[in-house]
Write an enzyme that holds these catalytic residues in place. Sequence first.
Site, mmCIF file in Angstrom:
data_model
loop_
_atom_site.group_PDB
_atom_site.id
_atom_site.type_symbol
_atom_site.label_atom_id
_atom_site.label_comp_id
_atom_site.label_asym_id
_atom_site.label_seq_id
_atom_site.Cartn_x
_atom_site.Cartn_y
_atom_site.Cartn_z
ATOM 1 N N HIS A 174 38.904 39.536 33.403
ATOM 2 C CA HIS A 174 38.191 39.325 34.673
ATOM 3 C C HIS A 174 38.212 40.601 35.508
ATOM 4 O O HIS A 174 37.187 41.021 36.058
ATOM 5 C CB HIS A 174 38.850 38.169 35.428
ATOM 6 C CG HIS A 174 38.336 37.939 36.807
ATOM 7 N ND1 HIS A 174 37.469 36.921 37.119
ATOM 8 C CD2 HIS A 174 38.583 38.602 37.980
ATOM 9 C CE1 HIS A 174 37.195 36.961 38.411
ATOM 10 N NE2 HIS A 174 37.853 37.974 38.960
ATOM 11 N N GLU A 175 39.379 41.238 35.592
ATOM 12 C CA GLU A 175 39.491 42.455 36.402
ATOM 13 C C GLU A 175 38.714 43.612 35.768
ATOM 14 O O GLU A 175 38.127 44.431 36.479
ATOM 15 C CB GLU A 175 40.963 42.831 36.588
ATOM 16 C CG GLU A 175 41.772 41.804 37.360
ATOM 17 C CD GLU A 175 41.119 41.429 38.688
ATOM 18 O OE1 GLU A 175 40.573 42.325 39.357
ATOM 19 O OE2 GLU A 175 41.136 40.240 39.048
ATOM 20 N N HIS A 209 35.149 43.630 36.865
ATOM 21 C CA HIS A 209 34.916 44.216 38.186
ATOM 22 C C HIS A 209 34.712 45.733 38.065
ATOM 23 O O HIS A 209 33.853 46.308 38.740
ATOM 24 C CB HIS A 209 36.098 43.935 39.126
ATOM 25 C CG HIS A 209 36.117 42.550 39.677
ATOM 26 N ND1 HIS A 209 35.041 41.993 40.334
ATOM 27 C CD2 HIS A 209 37.094 41.597 39.683
ATOM 28 C CE1 HIS A 209 35.360 40.760 40.733
ATOM 29 N NE2 HIS A 209 36.583 40.496 40.340
ATOM 30 N N GLU A 265 32.727 37.243 42.013
ATOM 31 C CA GLU A 265 33.810 36.562 41.294
ATOM 32 C C GLU A 265 33.238 35.681 40.184
ATOM 33 O O GLU A 265 33.799 35.603 39.087
ATOM 34 C CB GLU A 265 34.654 35.726 42.266
ATOM 35 C CG GLU A 265 35.489 36.542 43.229
ATOM 36 C CD GLU A 265 36.443 37.487 42.536
ATOM 37 O OE1 GLU A 265 37.024 37.113 41.514
ATOM 38 O OE2 GLU A 265 36.603 38.624 43.015
#
Length: 597
Positions: free
Chosen positions: A169-170, A173, A252
Amino acid sequence: MSGTNFFERQDRARRATRRLVVWFALAVLGTAGTIYAIAAFVRAQAGEPFWEPELFAWIFGGTLLFVGGASLFKSLEMGGSGGAEIAQALGGVPVPPTTSAPRERRLVNVVQEMSVASGVPMPRIFVLERESSINAFAAGTRADDAAIAVSRGALEKLSRDELQAVVGHEFSHVLNGDMRLNVKLCGWIFGLVALSILGRVLTRGAFIAGGGRSRRNDALPIMLIGLAVMLAGAIGQFFASLIQAAISRHRERLADASATQFTRNPLALARALSRIGGDTSRLVSPRAGEYAHFFFADGVGALFATHPPLEERIRALDPAWDGKFLPPLRGSAPAETEAAPRDARVSGIGAGALFSEPARRLRELVKSADGACAAVFMALMTDSPERNREQAELLLRSESRHVFALAEKHWDAVAALPPEKRISLVVLAAPNLRAFPPARRREFCATLRRLAEIDGEVSLFEFLILRAVEGVLFAPERGTFSRERALRAAGVVFAAMMRENAFPADEAARHLREILAEEKTFAELASAGVPARAPGMDELDAALDALRGAPVLFRESLMRVCARVAERDGVVSPRERDLLDALSLALACPLYARVSL
């Protein structure tokens, strides 16, 4: 969740973000308009006309100039802080790649796997030691200065698969440019805050200056202007913060979908989110509020929600979720001194190929920068005794004796690897070369090129290794994007992929046209065609240079086409896999090729 679903979710999130960014800009413009409206109303009470173009230009332009200047100052201040600086400001402790602590070792392995899967250079790793909650964040405005920080609670309360999902997930980003977007939005909000502060200063100054009756009458216009500026700035800040929070929620959702793309395991991310529901994600750092938009989950309980509700995020990943949150895990982490075989399941490059003898020695070797350096050099060395001797002499002249000794000691292990596994070795080794300063990286790449060119030509395999390493070590140069130039470069890449296909040339060209016609980004190439001849290495090299600066969506479309070209004949050869792997790293783009392999 099907692959189509998460790609569709990414597209929806990006479209929503673009709409909200437009609204954000309108909020800033509306603030300037509001100041003029208040000033014009005051003038109208004195009998002056409401509309005065010259006054409008001065107020509107001056407001935008002030807000823009303050925003630029804040953006430069935030953008100048690398990912490591932000992580340390929040209490992060760096984790060395060679750590032997079980939980930290597992974290290093997981970050390495996600680096391979996403095509993003290996970031620096930090642990937020004072944070017992479950959370994480990525920081840094460029992929080559990024850092990923994970709370101590996440290390202790999540399984390996769940931790991998959070890290994925990070990484999304970083890949999607969310950090740069956050810096810009925070800069504009700071500009509106500064405008409100300016209004307070004007109001207070006018109040202090207006001691007597006559002086009070003279100060009244300034006081009213100050109140107008303060009110407009506060209103603008309110709506801009509201829109920024909405943008953050959409980013997100995009990151959740991208993490699924990298790990192929949506339920692991759903479980990680569920464990937050059964525990907490709140942070104790006094500076956490400054970076509320960066975290994996809500870390501060902001006025405007920066993250979608946990229930919404979990159901998007697991529609069959029963609505019950999972408790955090307890107990010690299993021993993990090296990357686990489950790496092969990651949708990126097949790092899992390196899990048999003599590869164990090589996995230990690449943990240090010098060892990684030796491993990449060896991957380029030939089995031909004569040429091998020339390459060894070049290494001895160009590199330190320590690096040469490591290469000499482990050459037998590399020589035992088949060619298609050597590029996996490069993928594991290259991120650790980022420990070198920029000048040393350039020296290393220059030596690597001389090593490949020692016989007067560069083979496709050698070219792939060169581009993969350079893609990991160097961020693309920023410049003006030319769609026409990028389309020509894409045509060169497609021609190279087409030549690796088993179909005859005419039939392969027809298949490529059919694929391009279905991909909106490259529909023009379907009618214009791509080069019929196989491109040379210099031509392919220039094409990759042109494509590295292309937008992420353009590169994603290119990788989708390349993957479909490779799969068209029903067999993806090791040579095609190598080309796809190198393209993924060279273009800093997720590898779509492994979606259906």
